[in-house]
Design a protein around this motif. Structure first.
Motif, short mmCIF file in Angstrom:
data_model
loop_
_atom_site.label_atom_id
_atom_site.label_comp_id
_atom_site.label_asym_id
_atom_site.label_seq_id
_atom_site.Cartn_x
_atom_site.Cartn_y
_atom_site.Cartn_z
N SER A 254 0.82 -1.21 0.00
CA SER A 254 0.00 0.00 0.00
C SER A 254 0.85 1.26 0.00
N ASP A 255 0.42 2.27 -0.78
CA ASP A 255 1.12 3.56 -0.71
C ASP A 255 0.36 4.54 0.19
N VAL A 256 -0.66 4.01 0.88
CA VAL A 256 -1.47 4.83 1.78
C VAL A 256 -1.35 4.36 3.23
N PHE A 257 -1.41 3.04 3.44
CA PHE A 257 -1.46 2.49 4.80
C PHE A 257 -0.12 1.91 5.22
N LYS A 258 0.45 2.49 6.27
CA LYS A 258 1.75 2.02 6.78
C LYS A 258 1.67 0.55 7.18
N GLY A 259 2.69 -0.22 6.75
CA GLY A 259 2.79 -1.61 7.18
C GLY A 259 1.86 -2.58 6.48
N TYR A 260 1.07 -2.08 5.50
CA TYR A 260 0.06 -2.96 4.88
C TYR A 260 0.50 -3.40 3.50
N GLY A 261 0.80 -4.69 3.39
CA GLY A 261 1.17 -5.27 2.10
C GLY A 261 1.18 -6.78 2.27
N SER A 262 1.22 -7.50 1.15
CA SER A 262 1.24 -8.96 1.26
C SER A 262 1.84 -9.60 0.02
N ILE A 263 2.16 -10.87 0.18
CA ILE A 263 2.59 -11.71 -0.94
C ILE A 263 1.65 -12.91 -0.91
N PHE A 264 1.11 -13.31 -2.06
CA PHE A 264 0.08 -14.36 -2.04
C PHE A 264 0.31 -15.39 -3.15
N VAL A 265 -0.24 -16.57 -2.93
CA VAL A 265 -0.30 -17.58 -3.99
C VAL A 265 -1.69 -18.18 -3.95
N MET A 266 -2.30 -18.35 -5.13
CA MET A 266 -3.64 -18.95 -5.19
C MET A 266 -3.76 -19.85 -6.40
N ALA A 267 -4.63 -20.83 -6.30
CA ALA A 267 -4.83 -21.74 -7.43
C ALA A 267 -6.24 -22.30 -7.40
N GLU A 268 -6.87 -22.31 -8.58
CA GLU A 268 -8.14 -23.01 -8.72
C GLU A 268 -7.79 -24.44 -9.09
N THR A 269 -8.37 -25.38 -8.36
CA THR A 269 -8.02 -26.78 -8.56
C THR A 269 -9.20 -27.64 -8.13
N ALA A 270 -9.07 -28.96 -8.26
CA ALA A 270 -10.14 -29.84 -7.81
C ALA A 270 -10.19 -29.82 -6.29
N ALA A 271 -11.38 -29.96 -5.73
CA ALA A 271 -11.56 -29.87 -4.28
C ALA A 271 -10.63 -30.84 -3.53
N ASP A 272 -10.44 -32.05 -4.08
CA ASP A 272 -9.63 -33.04 -3.36
C ASP A 272 -8.12 -32.78 -3.48
N LYS A 273 -7.74 -31.76 -4.30
CA LYS A 273 -6.30 -31.47 -4.46
C LYS A 273 -5.84 -30.28 -3.60
N ILE A 274 -6.77 -29.67 -2.87
CA ILE A 274 -6.40 -28.51 -2.05
C ILE A 274 -5.31 -28.85 -1.02
N PRO A 275 -5.41 -29.99 -0.29
CA PRO A 275 -4.33 -30.31 0.67
C PRO A 275 -2.96 -30.45 -0.02
N ALA A 276 -2.95 -31.03 -1.21
CA ALA A 276 -1.69 -31.19 -1.95
C ALA A 276 -1.14 -29.82 -2.38
N PHE A 277 -2.05 -28.91 -2.72
CA PHE A 277 -1.64 -27.54 -3.07
C PHE A 277 -0.93 -26.88 -1.88
N TYR A 278 -1.55 -26.96 -0.70
CA TYR A 278 -0.93 -26.35 0.49
C TYR A 278 0.41 -27.01 0.81
N ALA A 279 0.49 -28.33 0.66
CA ALA A 279 1.74 -29.05 0.95
C ALA A 279 2.85 -28.59 -0.02
N ALA A 280 2.49 -28.42 -1.29
CA ALA A 280 3.47 -27.98 -2.29
C ALA A 280 3.97 -26.57 -1.97
N VAL A 281 3.04 -25.69 -1.58
CA VAL A 281 3.42 -24.31 -1.23
C VAL A 281 4.35 -24.32 -0.01
N ASP A 282 4.04 -25.15 0.98
CA ASP A 282 4.90 -25.25 2.17
C ASP A 282 6.32 -25.69 1.79
#
Length: 377
Positions: A254-282
């Motif tokens: 943010s160029d307005v709010f001090k200390g406010y920013g983030s880094i993100f990762v997201m993916a659309e995938t099959a419902a049963d692959k969400i745990p594998a997605f989180y494991a891969a990100v970890d």
């Protein structure tokens, strides 16, 4: 109200002329009018050619002092809004966009998408009061870029905005309105729902980082870390594991709010692959923290960023965005000039240091979007 205003504002024309009448009166002229609401400002913008600069400034000054805010476009948007919401909620990505924007700002109402019932109850008078009040006081900053001389710019402002009556000082901001916080970390992902097919889902994880209010070097380092992260995510999550076809990684500061920013990762995938997605990100974040990346990898992340920055510096849009705070923050100029040299200066050790500092499990906020037709876990 803030969310509807930009959709209604210019469509409402001026007090004396509807939008249709305005475009008829000005046939053959090149001008435009846009209205948006930034974190700390209302913004009017337009694009023109040198011959019509004077007219462009007259149009913007008229929108400032006499906006039409007519009932027809307002009622049209109100009637259409539930449909837009319903369409968005039918896909994991759309549903995430609607539900997470407020959550990622710790419930800040300015970022929270209103429900259909809130919009239905909202009146044109409330909209007028909010917008007209906001536009009628406080200093006016004018930024002009492109094929224009300083003398012509001064003349176009002198006869329009500078000729307006003296304005009252800006209203005192509400307490806390200059602050925004990233949400508290989640042990389990926040569960959100969409109305589409049961097999579709989305996983999201974000880490708080830093702002770009004053010195932007740290935020730029985070942006290069995000680019390295993206290369890893594409390689691992798309190519090797085929968990998602188009995973996204990004960062914001943010160029307005001090200390406010983030880094993100997201993916659309099959419902049963969400745990594998989180494991891969970890696994990816652990390797970025524990093992230095290669010089080659740093350059594969950095060079396209520099290249695209150089391209955008050749256009007006870039400069308009960069210079908008210059009057209030003259130090911005130095920050703009150091952008490419900052990016070129980052080392492999800098990126590993940033990964260690920000990509930590105990600060992460996670959400998953699953179908409301899916069986509860």
């Amino acid at each position: 109200s803030q969310m509807l205003a930009p959709m209604v504002f210019t469509q409402g024309g001026l007090g004396k002329l509807t939008a249709d009448e305005l475009s008829r009166v000005l046939t053959g002229k090149i001008y435009s009018a846009g209205f948006s609401i930034d974190g700390d400002a209302y913004q009017l913008s337009g694009a023109t050619r040198p011959a019509d600069l004077q007219l462009q400034m007259q149009v913007l000054a008229a929108y400032l002092t006499d906006p039409g805010l007519r009932a027809a476009p307002f009622e049209q948007i109100k009637a259409f809004f539930p449909q837009i919401l319903a369409q968005q909620l039918a896909t994991p990505g759309g549903a995430f966009g609607i539900q997470a924007s407020g959550l990622l700002a710790s419930g800040d109402k300015r970022e929270t998408v209103p429900a259909a019932s809130d919009i239905a109850a909202f009146t044109l008078d409330e909209l007028k009061q909010g917008v007209v009040q906001g536009l009628s006081s406080g200093p006016i900053d004018i930024v002009m870029v492109g094929d224009v001389t300083v003398d012509d710019a001064v003349a176009a402002v002198a006869s329009t905005f500078a000729a307006l009556p003296t304005r009252a000082p800006a209203a005192q901001p509400l307490p806390g309105s200059d602050q925004r916080r990233f949400p508290a970390p989640t042990a389990q992902p926040v569960r959100l729902t969409h109305t589409g097919p049961a097999e579709q889902a989305l996983g999201y994880i974000a880490w708080p980082t830093t702002d770009a209010v004053d010195d932007r070097t740290e935020a730029r380092k985070v942006s290069i870390l995000a680019e390295v992260f993206k290369l890893r995510v594409l390689d691992e999550i798309r190519e090797k594991q085929a968990l998602a076809y188009s995973p996204r990684v990004g960062s914001s500061a943010s160029d307005v709010f001090k200390g406010y920013g983030s880094i993100f990762v997201m993916a659309e995938t099959a419902a049963d692959k969400i745990p594998a997605f989180y494991a891969a990100v970890d696994a990816i974040t652990a390797s970025l923290r524990d093992t230095p990346i290669t010089e080659d990898e740093l350059n594969r992340a950095r060079l396209p960023t520099i290249e695209s920055l150089r391209r955008s510096q050749a256009g007006n849009e870039y400069w308009l965005g960069q210079l908008e705070d210059l009057a209030a923050k003259p130090a911005t100029l130095e920050q703009i000039q150091s952008h490419i040299s900052d990016l070129e200066s980052f080392t492999v050790a800098d990126i590993q240091g940033a990964a260690r500092q920000y990509l930590t499990a105990d600060t992460a906020w996670k959400a998953e979007v699953v179908s409301d037709k899916a069986p509860a876990q």
